[in-house]
Design an enzyme around this catalytic site. Structure first.
Site, PDB file in Angstrom:
ATOM      1  N   GLU A 206       0.829  -1.221   0.000  1.00 22.32           N
ATOM      2  CA  GLU A 206       0.000   0.000   0.000  1.00 22.32           C
ATOM      3  C   GLU A 206       0.856   1.261   0.000  1.00 22.32           C
ATOM      4  O   GLU A 206       0.646   2.166   0.817  1.00 22.32           O
ATOM      5  CB  GLU A 206      -0.972  -0.013   1.192  1.00 22.32           C
ATOM      6  CG  GLU A 206      -2.006  -1.091   1.069  1.00 22.32           C
ATOM      7  CD  GLU A 206      -3.162  -1.000   2.064  1.00 22.32           C
ATOM      8  OE1 GLU A 206      -3.114  -0.172   2.994  1.00 22.32           O
ATOM      9  OE2 GLU A 206      -4.128  -1.770   1.902  1.00 22.32           O
ATOM     10  N   GLU A 324      -5.275  -8.146  -0.828  1.00 20.55           N
ATOM     11  CA  GLU A 324      -6.016  -7.913   0.428  1.00 20.55           C
ATOM     12  C   GLU A 324      -7.462  -7.667   0.040  1.00 20.55           C
ATOM     13  O   GLU A 324      -7.746  -6.739  -0.729  1.00 20.55           O
ATOM     14  CB  GLU A 324      -5.484  -6.709   1.211  1.00 20.55           C
ATOM     15  CG  GLU A 324      -4.204  -6.987   1.956  1.00 20.55           C
ATOM     16  CD  GLU A 324      -3.775  -5.823   2.851  1.00 20.55           C
ATOM     17  OE1 GLU A 324      -4.639  -5.176   3.464  1.00 20.55           O
ATOM     18  OE2 GLU A 324      -2.556  -5.593   2.922  1.00 20.55           O
TER      19      GLU A 324
END
Ligand code: AHR
Length: 522
Positions: A206, A324
């Site tokens: 991320e 995710e």
């Protein structure tokens, strides 16, 4: 993507009563006749293989995911290595094919060298991502041994936040180098002379999120990841690399993915995207419309992949790793992200898998975040565990690994989930075909809260046998949960005989249900 900050805001909203707002009044299912729909299946209309790696999960150093979850030294339920054996059984039954580790936000401050060698000599460090103390008693060797024990491919994310390129390439050397180098020898001293041959490596986590330690603008991340990729491939060119794609959808996520893909297109095999969904407005049908967003994230990213590959002979194939995904909107850092899932969250598992299957040509890996205790299908105490409702769809969809995903035709009544959103069908559908076993599998989520849907199912190629194997999750209470010793939400299975006429039959999907039908072709 979720951040502690965003979560705090979300929880504040919940506190203000927003999440608990009353659902619109609806009529009881039995009061109304079923709606009508049609589904056409054609085993020649193949989208792509259901990649076994779609049934991955994720183990981050966060809350009780590792410590007190899969690893619990001294607990009578743990083996001599410290692995909880009851948890390991549940993980194996879940059918996890690839396990991502060690984070997550955690990895951006993690230095892997702290986590090898004699456990008592390993340093305890501050984990800035989750404001915790990391003992480092679970490190690379413990993870790789665990992955082997559960029969999953290990997938390691390297630290491209506060970490260095040297650290990243040393990690590949530690796990994969066969020649007697310093790091290969260290691995030998730590009990594993043979290389682990770790294939899947993530280039950070991320990195588009301002919450990430070492967050960078797109071009800086892409340049840094490119150099890390070169160095890591220098050690072992056979590895598969996963770039950090979008997780921050409030920002220019398309621009992020475009820059990352354009810069890394000759190095990467996957681009990662992340999504967490939730029933924030306590509106079931709106919740179930998240599929529109998941489809859009996949299709937009797939288009960007096409764009960077267009016109280039021998362009490197790039797939999407949805590394995710899950439901997450209730439990924050204070609760250790110990989300308690209910029946409707189990249906949301169907949304994700149906979308992955419908895009099986490009989505080639997916990781349910996470696996134990932390936004997880398995919950533990010191003395045992229980399975959340979300556990069961994962297992059942997983049985379709290796099948061919089919492009099915669906005609069903539609609804508009919210203002400015396009209408969508009440039935959310995917199908796969096991050519060897001559078996078609139809996955159907009826997201109408109140109405059953009587559906004519037709098959175009081959004759359907009249016996169906039915797997189904349905419940009177959308908010029903499980607990230790209380299995209120579970699937039911049965066989059903149907009369096949003109290549089809009618099956009624109950209101708010998830059904998986297995049909043999004669
Ligand atoms: O899975 C929990 C967290 O969600 C991960 O650490 C991070 O990558 C994401 O924001």
């Amino acid at each position: 993507m979720r951040t502690p900050l965003r979560l705090a805001a979300a929880l504040a909203l919940a506190g203000a009563g927003l999440v608990l707002a009353a659902a619109p009044a609806r009529l009881a299912a039995e009061a109304q006749p079923p709606l009508q729909a049609r589904i056409k299946i054609d085993t020649d209309r193949v989208i792509g293989e259901v990649d076994p790696l779609l049934f991955g999960s994720f183990a981050e150093h966060l809350g009780r995911m590792i410590y007190g979850g899969i690893y619990d030294e001294g607990n009578p339920l743990s083996d001599a290595d410290g692995y909880r054996t009851d948890v390991m059984r549940a993980v194996k039954d879940l059918g996890v094919t690839v396990l991502r580790w060690p984070g997550g936000n955690f990895v951006s401050g993690y230095h892997w060298k702290d986590g090898i060698g004699p456990k008592d000599l390993r340093p305890a460090r501050l984990d800035l991502a989750w404001n915790a103390v990391e003992s480092n008693r679970f490190g690379t060797d413990e993870f790789l041994k665990y992955a082997e024990r559960i029969g999953a491919e290990p997938y390691i994310a390297v630290n491209l936040g506060l970490g260095t390129i040297d650290e990243a390439r040393d990690w590949v050397e530690y796990t994969n180098e066969a020649r007697p180098t310093w790091w290969a020898n260290e691995r030998g001293k730590n009990g594993h002379p043979a290389p682990y041959s770790v294939k899947y490596w993530g280039l950070g986590n991320e990195m588009d999120g301002p919450w990430q330690l070492g967050h960078k603008p797109a071009n800086e991340y892409a340049r840094f990841a490119l150099e890390a990729a070169k160095a890591m491939r220098g050690v072992d060119d056979s590895i598969k690399l996963i770039a950090s794609g979008s997780s921050n959808y409030g920002a220019d996520w398309v621009g992020w993915n475009r820059t990352v893909l354009a810069t890394l297109r000759n190095q990467i095999d996957y681009i990662a995207i992340h999504t967490y969904v939730g029933n924030r407005d306590n509106d079931f049908e709106k919740y179930m419309a998240w599929s529109q967003t998941i489809d859009r994230y996949i299709e937009t990213t797939a288009a960007l992949i096409k764009e960077v590959r267009a016109g280039r002979a021998n362009a490197r194939p790039i797939a999407i790793a949805y590394d995710e995904w899950n439901v997450w909107y209730r439990a924050g850092v204070k609760e250790g992200l110990e989300e308690r899932y209910d029946f409707e969250d189990a249906l949301a598992m169907g949304l994700f898998f149906n979308s992955f299957f419908r895009h099986a040509d490009v989505v080639k890996m997916a990781n349910l975040a996470q696996m134990v205790n932390v936004i997880a299908p398995i919950m533990t105490s010191k003395d045992g565990l229980f399975l959340q409702p979300t556990y069961f769809p994962f297992v059942e969809y997983g049985k379709q690994r290796g099948n061919r995903a089919l492009d099915v035709w669906v005609s069903a009544p539609t609804y508009t989930p919210a203002e400015n959103r396009p209408p969508l069908a009440y039935l959310d559908v995917s199908a796969t075909y096991d050519a060897k076993g001559r078996q078609v599998v139809l996955n159907v989520l009826n997201r109408n809260q109140d109405r059953d849907i009587a559906t004519r199912i037709e098959n175009q190629e081959g004759r359907l046998a009249g016996v169906l194997a039915v797997w189904q999750m349905t419940h009177d209470d959308l908010k029903a949960t499980n607990d230790f010793g209380e299995d209120r939400v579970r699937p039911v299975t049965r066989t059903e005989t149907v009369s096949v006429r003109d290549g089809g039959f009618t099956f009624t999907f109950p209101a708010h249900s998830l059904t998986i039908l297995r049909m043999k072709l004669e």
